[in-house]
Enzyme design. Structure first.
Site, mmCIF file in Angstrom:
data_model
loop_
_atom_site.group_PDB
_atom_site.id
_atom_site.type_symbol
_atom_site.label_atom_id
_atom_site.label_comp_id
_atom_site.label_asym_id
_atom_site.label_seq_id
_atom_site.Cartn_x
_atom_site.Cartn_y
_atom_site.Cartn_z
ATOM 1 N N GLY A 17 -13.473 11.522 -1.231
ATOM 2 C CA GLY A 17 -13.143 11.299 0.172
ATOM 3 C C GLY A 17 -14.379 10.948 0.978
ATOM 4 O O GLY A 17 -14.505 11.289 2.141
ATOM 5 N N GLN A 194 -26.134 21.182 -6.973
ATOM 6 C CA GLN A 194 -27.579 21.222 -7.254
ATOM 7 C C GLN A 194 -28.003 20.021 -8.094
ATOM 8 O O GLN A 194 -28.981 19.338 -7.805
ATOM 9 C CB GLN A 194 -27.927 22.486 -8.055
ATOM 10 C CG GLN A 194 -27.748 23.778 -7.305
ATOM 11 C CD GLN A 194 -28.020 24.966 -8.226
ATOM 12 O OE1 GLN A 194 -28.865 24.908 -9.106
ATOM 13 N NE2 GLN A 194 -27.297 26.054 -8.015
ATOM 14 N N GLY A 354 4.014 -7.323 -1.856
ATOM 15 C CA GLY A 354 3.847 -7.183 -3.294
ATOM 16 C C GLY A 354 3.792 -8.540 -3.967
ATOM 17 O O GLY A 354 4.060 -9.574 -3.350
ATOM 18 N N CYS A 381 5.906 -8.905 4.607
ATOM 19 C CA CYS A 381 5.491 -9.958 3.686
ATOM 20 C C CYS A 381 6.541 -10.162 2.583
ATOM 21 O O CYS A 381 7.583 -10.742 2.846
ATOM 22 C CB CYS A 381 4.114 -9.647 3.127
ATOM 23 S SG CYS A 381 3.242 -11.120 2.582
ATOM 24 N N GLU A 405 8.315 -18.160 -6.755
ATOM 25 C CA GLU A 405 7.359 -17.235 -7.389
ATOM 26 C C GLU A 405 8.030 -16.499 -8.553
ATOM 27 O O GLU A 405 7.388 -16.164 -9.534
ATOM 28 C CB GLU A 405 6.842 -16.214 -6.361
ATOM 29 C CG GLU A 405 5.823 -15.237 -6.936
ATOM 30 C CD GLU A 405 5.301 -14.206 -5.921
ATOM 31 O OE1 GLU A 405 5.787 -14.175 -4.772
ATOM 32 O OE2 GLU A 405 4.413 -13.427 -6.309
ATOM 33 N N HIS A 516 0.968 -8.964 7.644
ATOM 34 C CA HIS A 516 0.769 -7.536 7.333
ATOM 35 C C HIS A 516 0.279 -6.827 8.594
ATOM 36 O O HIS A 516 -0.921 -6.552 8.729
ATOM 37 C CB HIS A 516 -0.287 -7.376 6.238
ATOM 38 C CG HIS A 516 0.181 -7.797 4.891
ATOM 39 N ND1 HIS A 516 0.836 -6.956 4.033
ATOM 40 C CD2 HIS A 516 0.107 -8.994 4.273
ATOM 41 C CE1 HIS A 516 1.131 -7.609 2.926
ATOM 42 N NE2 HIS A 516 0.708 -8.856 3.045
ATOM 43 N N GLU A 518 0.273 -3.933 9.310
ATOM 44 C CA GLU A 518 -0.329 -2.609 9.026
ATOM 45 C C GLU A 518 -1.853 -2.646 9.071
ATOM 46 O O GLU A 518 -2.489 -1.619 9.269
ATOM 47 C CB GLU A 518 0.158 -2.065 7.676
ATOM 48 C CG GLU A 518 -0.338 -2.782 6.427
ATOM 49 C CD GLU A 518 0.570 -3.907 5.966
ATOM 50 O OE1 GLU A 518 1.254 -4.499 6.826
ATOM 51 O OE2 GLU A 518 0.578 -4.218 4.761
HETATM 52 N N1 GLN Z 1 4.051 -12.543 -3.356
HETATM 53 C C1 GLN Z 1 4.341 -13.039 -2.053
HETATM 54 C C2 GLN Z 1 3.490 -14.243 -1.687
HETATM 55 O O1 GLN Z 1 2.487 -14.490 -2.287
HETATM 56 C C3 GLN Z 1 4.175 -11.937 -1.028
HETATM 57 C C4 GLN Z 1 2.766 -11.474 -0.859
HETATM 58 C C5 GLN Z 1 2.648 -10.172 -0.125
HETATM 59 O O2 GLN Z 1 3.630 -9.449 0.039
HETATM 60 N N2 GLN Z 1 1.461 -9.836 0.295
HETATM 61 O O3 GLN Z 1 3.815 -14.953 -0.771
#
Ligand code: GLN
Length: 579
Positions: A17, A194, A354, A381, A405, A516, A518
């Site tokens: 951490g 130590q 993902g 995403c 994809e 994203h 986040e």
């Molecule tokens: N695999 C998807 C793409 O490349 C989504 C990517 C992701 O979720 N970051 O567009």
């Protein structure tokens, strides 16, 4: 003011951490009004974290300028409330690449290029440059890995030299170690500490202070014992025991005088501190008004660090509603077939980003389940892409619709590649990365969430993806009731009019974004889609507890008229799976 440097090293074991300790020190310094930045050193040879597996290494954090960095960079951004950049993450690969390029250009003409001084000089230069770039008063430098690792040696040598070059009053060495508790003999053991401090000394660095990690608070006399063996004064031994939540760490360190210690060592003037936001956040986490139960349906469920920014964004959003979030991880592979009614127990479903085919059918089904059962849904995403695929298959009735994809031969590639991605050969740093603008359509839920100001209703979020909603299908999707709530505004030749966000108007909360968000969420400024999602989840929870209200809400929803479609500007019609 001369720039000051705080170097944080780690000993005994990894995953202590260190990132949180370093970031917490940043909080204390920021709370005193100092301009702080931070640098994460990763001694691996990869140029960046972009090509590493999230379930081994944790999340790949994306900065505004599109760098794929270590997850600690995300922790710094969130704790310090600042935006960092590519130059805030240094790897061995990057250092060697630069030095070799300089050598080829003839910049070291006539010299033998060596680890000392060329590599160590380059490291120091980069650390200084990161501070200069933002005119920082204090630069926090965390050396990844553990003291004693072969690959850390040039970095330790560089930080040793920095005290020599910058002056004692401008440099501070903090070492994070482990204090294990042996249940058999019922005592804390100082030997690993130590050894690790001695190890650090053997490369010429004497720690000025220690952060000792332990499961429970260590007894007071422990610091005297540690001091005796490590040449660190007892009052400069800090104990970061396991906290209920990482947000408590700044306060734990502050109570032990960490802020004062740094100011004294670095000869800084004392400035009034203010860590009220952290104290408030921690008190909400301890005593929340409510708890939202969220299911995250993803692939790396065994490695929560792979989604650390996502988890933090949920926490921030929860705090904004004085609530905590109870997350259940659901493996998307388990959702590919069979009954999904177990999902009904959650107040909200989140499908995160993902890559790759594994678990995809499960995610598509989950998006459909959330849509049909009015469960709040947030897609990030890939989570937006699966929602679009599901909508195309089940509402537009485009059989076998998919992303190219996952299926090269799908008759309906509703998600496909942009032309600029078709020619991409390498894997590292080649996606659509970093900050991109999103133009939000008025009258949508997304608009309410972001409340964009300015004439064009543009906001910026970070991206990391290759695939896009195929413009050839946008009209059909929209005709069947999918709201396109955000698009990439016209930027010559750069993904003009691409779909950035979707939603379903009649649903209590079905929002998905290609970016994203986040990565930009902060404790004091929760990310809008996350904040809206958690609010919807709490409302869903309240309605479920009160069926009459739920019925009324249903009637109200039926009266919601479909929103005006967004006029997305689409450049050209694609051929098959090519956008
Ligand atoms: N695999 C998807 C793409 O490349 C989504 C990517 C992701 O979720 N970051 O567009």
């Amino acid at each position: 003011m001369q720039t000051k440097y705080i170097f944080v090293t780690g000993g005994v074991v990894s995953s202590l951490g260190k990132g949180v300790s370093t970031a917490s020190i940043g909080v204390l310094l920021r709370a005193r009004g100092y301009r702080v930045t931070s640098v994460k050193i990763d001694p691996y040879i990869n140029l960046d974290a972009g090509t590493m597996r999230p379930y081994e290494h944790g999340e790949v954090f994306v900065t505004a300028d599109g760098a794929e960095t270590d997850l600690d960079v995300g922790t710094y951004e969130r704790f310090l409330g600042i935006d960092l950049a590519r130059n805030n993450n240094i790897t061995t690969g990057r250092i060697y690449k630069t030095v070799i390029e300089k050598e080829r250009r003839g910049e070291y003409l006539s010299q033998t290029v060596q680890v000392i001084p060329h590599i160590t000089d380059e490291i120091q230069e980069r650390i200084r440059a990161a501070g200069k770039a933002v005119n920082a008063e204090i630069v926090l430098v965390e050396v990844g890995g553990t003291v004693g690792d072969i690959e850390s040696l040039p970095f330790l040598e560089a930080i040793r030299q920095m005290r020599f070059n910058e002056g004692k009053e401008n440099t501070l060495y903090l070492h994070v170690t482990l204090l294990p508790y042996l249940s058999t003999s019922e005592e804390f053991k100082t030997k690993p500490t130590q050894h690790s401090v001695a190890n650090l000394r053997s490369v010429g660095v004497q720690a000025d202070g220690l952060i000792v990690r332990s499961d429970t608070p260590m007894p007071e006399d422990m610091s005297k014992k540690i001091a005796l063996f490590t040449n660190v004064e007892a009052r400069d031994v800090f104990n970061a025991y396991n906290a209920e939540h990482v947000y408590a760490v700044p306060e734990i360190l502050e109570q032990q005088g960490m802020g004062r210690f740094i100011e004294k060592k670095l000869e800084l003037e004392r400035v009034t501190r203010n860590i009220a936001t952290w104290q408030e956040a921690f008190s909400i986490l301890q005593k929340p008004d409510r708890t939202a139960r969220i299911a995250i349906v993803g692939k790396y469920v065994a490695m929560p660090d792979a989604y650390i920014s996502l988890m933090e964004s949920l926490t921030h959003a929860g705090i904004a509603h004085r609530s905590t979030i109870d997350v259940t991880w659901i493996n998307s592979e388990d959702c590919a077939e069979g009954d999904l009614s177990h999902l009904k127990q959650y107040d909200g479903i989140l499908v995160p980003g993902g890559f790759g085919h594994r678990g995809i059918e499960g995610k598509i089904r989950v998006a459909g389940y959330a849509r049909e059962n009015n469960i709040p849904y947030l897609g990030i995403c890939l989570g937006m892409q699966v929602a679009v695929i599901e909508f195309a298959r089940n509402i537009v009735k485009l059989e076998s619709a998919n992303s190219s994809e996952f299926d090269d031969y799908t008759p309906h590639p509703v998600i496909g590649l942009m032309p600029e991605q078709l020619d991409v050969e390498g894997m590292g740093g080649t996606m659509r990365l970093g900050d991109w603008p999103m133009q939000i359509e008025k009258g949508t839920r997304l608009f309410d969430l972001y409340q964009p100001t300015g004439p064009d209703n543009i906001v910026t979020e970070r991206h990391r993806h290759r695939y896009e909603v195929n413009p050839a299908y946008v009209e059909q999707l929209r005709e069947h009731g999918l709201t396109i709530s955000g698009v990439t505004p016209g930027m010559e030749g750069r993904g003009k009019g691409l779909v950035e966000a979707i939603e379903i108007a009649e649903h209590p909360f079905f929002v998905a974004v290609q970016s994203h968000p986040e990565f930009k969420s902060r404790l004091s400024k929760a990310s809008p889609p996350f904040k809206g999602f958690v609010q919807a989840a709490l409302e869903h929870q309240a309605l479920n507890k009160n069926p009459l209200a739920a019925f009324e809400q249903g009637v109200a929803n039926q009266n919601v008229t479909n929103q005006e479609p967004v006029k997305a500007e689409i450049t050209e019609l694609p051929k098959k799976d090519i956008i």
